[in-house]
Enzyme design. Structure first.
Site, PDB file in Angstrom:
ATOM      1  N   VAL A  14      11.821   1.058   6.713  1.00  0.00           N
ATOM      2  CA  VAL A  14      12.226   1.412   5.608  1.00  0.00           C
ATOM      3  C   VAL A  14      13.888   2.824   5.574  1.00  0.00           C
ATOM      4  O   VAL A  14      15.125   1.918   5.208  1.00  0.00           O
ATOM      5  CB  VAL A  14      11.444   2.486   4.982  1.00  0.00           C
ATOM      6  CG1 VAL A  14      12.072   2.957   3.813  1.00  0.00           C
ATOM      7  CG2 VAL A  14      10.384   1.711   4.673  1.00  0.00           C
ATOM      8  N   GLY A  15      14.006   3.672   6.850  1.00  0.00           N
ATOM      9  CA  GLY A  15      14.993   4.174   6.459  1.00  0.00           C
ATOM     10  C   GLY A  15      15.976   3.349   6.978  1.00  0.00           C
ATOM     11  O   GLY A  15      17.238   4.279   6.716  1.00  0.00           O
ATOM     12  N   SER A 132       8.520   7.346   2.185  1.00  0.00           N
ATOM     13  CA  SER A 132       7.614   6.661   2.986  1.00  0.00           C
ATOM     14  C   SER A 132       5.890   6.783   1.902  1.00  0.00           C
ATOM     15  O   SER A 132       6.602   7.443   0.860  1.00  0.00           O
ATOM     16  CB  SER A 132       6.451   7.332   4.246  1.00  0.00           C
ATOM     17  OG  SER A 132       7.479   8.164   5.313  1.00  0.00           O
ATOM     18  N   GLU A 162      10.008   3.075  -1.676  1.00  0.00           N
ATOM     19  CA  GLU A 162      10.398   2.302  -1.730  1.00  0.00           C
ATOM     20  C   GLU A 162      10.643   0.480  -2.287  1.00  0.00           C
ATOM     21  O   GLU A 162       9.002   1.266  -2.573  1.00  0.00           O
ATOM     22  CB  GLU A 162      11.211   1.689   0.187  1.00  0.00           C
ATOM     23  CG  GLU A 162      10.052   2.049   0.846  1.00  0.00           C
ATOM     24  CD  GLU A 162       9.108   1.109   0.900  1.00  0.00           C
ATOM     25  OE1 GLU A 162       9.464  -0.587   0.588  1.00  0.00           O
ATOM     26  OE2 GLU A 162       8.211   0.820   1.321  1.00  0.00           O
ATOM     27  N   CYS A 277       2.669  -3.436   3.747  1.00  0.00           N
ATOM     28  CA  CYS A 277       2.775  -2.304   2.711  1.00  0.00           C
ATOM     29  C   CYS A 277       1.343  -2.814   2.012  1.00  0.00           C
ATOM     30  O   CYS A 277       0.215  -1.297   1.505  1.00  0.00           O
ATOM     31  CB  CYS A 277       3.821  -2.458   1.751  1.00  0.00           C
ATOM     32  SG  CYS A 277       4.762  -1.297   2.195  1.00  0.00           S
TER      33      CYS A 277
END
Length: 464
Positions: A14-15, A132, A162, A277
């Site tokens: 993600v980051g 997160s 996200e 996820c």
């Protein structure tokens, strides 16, 4: 409030991509991504863009444009926190493996460690952004830590979940359905929200930027993933009925997907969903519901996970029963280990569970995936603690090409929908296999009529 320096704690799936796109679209903002994993940071800084720690189509070009200009990767977390106006927390939130909530609740220890480090280092006012995926009310816990353990500076906490799909993350970032930002309804909270809105507005139309209170934002992320996973489990439940009744799940999926109220997305029957996820977020949702005493709500969402586990189990069971009720000593080829195509992420991949089931039956597995390295495959199996590391390595080999993987094999199982699998010389593969030669297509991507003409015995999920 004008943001000049951004720090992102966490250089993962993600980051990394998110901050790379922010840096590309906002060249006036310095973006520093920090991580305690020195090897990961070194990979992000590698001159060879093929060695980036994350494979996402288009990510290398984004990094190439921004890295060294206003995009930086570092292990000096304190320095980045100190200099930042806005700090994104993008660390892992795995499902707890211990204590209360084991197997369901999100493990927030990394989030708390981040909050405590920010509180300790920060000497000026900061906006802290949850990137997160977190349970509802986590923002209030972060705020509590920051305000009670810090240096007297003011913090505003935002939730900015996200909504990336791995394999299309860069396009999802460049052209998102929506950007969701949750924050306090105070004047200071509204200013913080606007500061983040202004960043996204450099490339995202204003009408796609949605602002809410912080709790709605946190819960919206869990809800979105739960709804998507529910659709997958729903069509997979119908796939089993199709097999028994003689229907074709693809025809059923197309028919219902043309209904505008339903839509066609996430109605592809398969061996089951994976990724970091879906399962984690549904289990988190189940745990939250249970803590509020909402047993029926919890049971409803838990059924999505039960159906997904069942789909993986029956896929492996079908391989065993089709191969004359024994796979002991038989070589079975896996095409694909990643949880989906166009990513090297294997978290919760269906391949792991199917492999574990077949290894329990003493099958010999040969795995080929174009992007997943052998170390990752063995680590996934070792993590299960079903067998010793030595036994996993004796029963499973990782091949460098599909023809090597399939030579002398009794059956091929497609576990990831990589496009290249459709282009192989299947006659050559057939010629090198034991007969009868079986193909189990867990993703529904192969031309079964062509394979049957060659001589394969074929099985596709959802076809009677």
């Amino acid at each position: 409030m004008k943001i000049k320096n951004i720090c992102c704690i966490g250089a993962g799936y993600v980051g990394g991509p998110t901050m790379a796109v922010v840096a590309q679209k906002c060249p006036h903002i310095n973006v520093t991504i920090v991580d305690i994993n020195a090897a990961r940071i070194a990979a992000w800084n590698d001159a060879d863009l093929n060695k980036l720690p994350i494979f996402e189509p288009g990510l290398d070009e984004v990094v190439k444009e921004a890295r060294g200009r206003n995009l930086f990767f570092s292990t000096d977390i304190d320095k980045a926190i100190d200099e930042a106006d806005m700090i994104f927390i993008s660390v892992n939130t795995p499902t707890k493996t211990y204590g209360k909530g084991k197997g369901m609740a999100a493990d927030l220890k990394y989030i708390e460690l981040c909050a405590r480090q920010i509180a300790q280092v920060a000497k000026s006012d900061k906006i802290v952004v949850e990137k997160s995926t977190l349970p509802v009310r986590t923002a209030s816990a972060i705020k509590n830590i920051l305000e009670n353990t810090g240096n007297g500076v003011n913090f505003q906490i935002l939730s900015n979940p996200e909504f990336l799909a791995e394999g299309t993350a860069v396009q999802d970032l460049l052209n998102p359905d929506r950007v969701l930002i949750g924050g306090d309804t105070t004047e200071a909270g509204k200013k913080a929200i606007q500061a983040l809105v202004d960043i996204y507005a450099h490339w995202v139309p204003k009408e796609r930027i949605l602002t809410t209170n912080v709790w709605s934002s946190e819960l919206s992320k869990l809800t979105a993933n739960a709804f998507l996973a529910q659709r997958v489990s729903s069509i997979n439940a119908m796939s089993e009925l199709c097999e028994k009744s003689g229907a074709d799940v693809n025809e059923v999926s197309k028919a219902i997907g043309m209904d505008s109220r339903i839509g066609s997305k996430f109605l592809k029957a398969s061996v089951g969903f994976g990724g970091s996820c879906f399962q984690k977020d549904i289990l988190n949702l189940v745990y939250i519901a249970k803590t509020y005493g909402l047993t029926k709500v919890a049971n409803y969402w838990e059924q999505v996970i039960i159906m997904n586990d069942h789909q993986k189990q029956r896929f492996s069971d079908n391989i065993v029963s089709t191969l004359f009720n024994t796979v002991s000593g038989k070589k079975i080829t896996f095409l694909g280990w990643a949880f989906k195509k166009d990513t090297n992420d294997t978290r919760e991949s269906a391949a792991i569970k199917v492999a574990d089931n077949l290894l329990n039956e003493q099958a010999k597995l040969s795995v080929y995936d174009p992007k997943v390295v052998a170390e990752r495959i063995y680590a996934d199996l070792d993590y299960l603690n079903t067998r010793s590391e030595e036994e996993n390595r004796s029963l499973l080999t990782v091949a460098q090409d599909p023809y090597e993987a399939s030579k002398d094999s009794h059956a091929i199982a497609v576990l990831t929908e990589w496009d290249e699998f459709k282009t192989y010389d299947w006659q050559k593969i057939y010629d090198g296999m034991h007969k009868p030669a079986f193909v189990f297509d867990g993703r529904g991507i192969l031309d079964m009529a062509h394979l049957k003409a060659i001589g394969f015995e074929c099985y596709t999920i959802g076809k009677g």
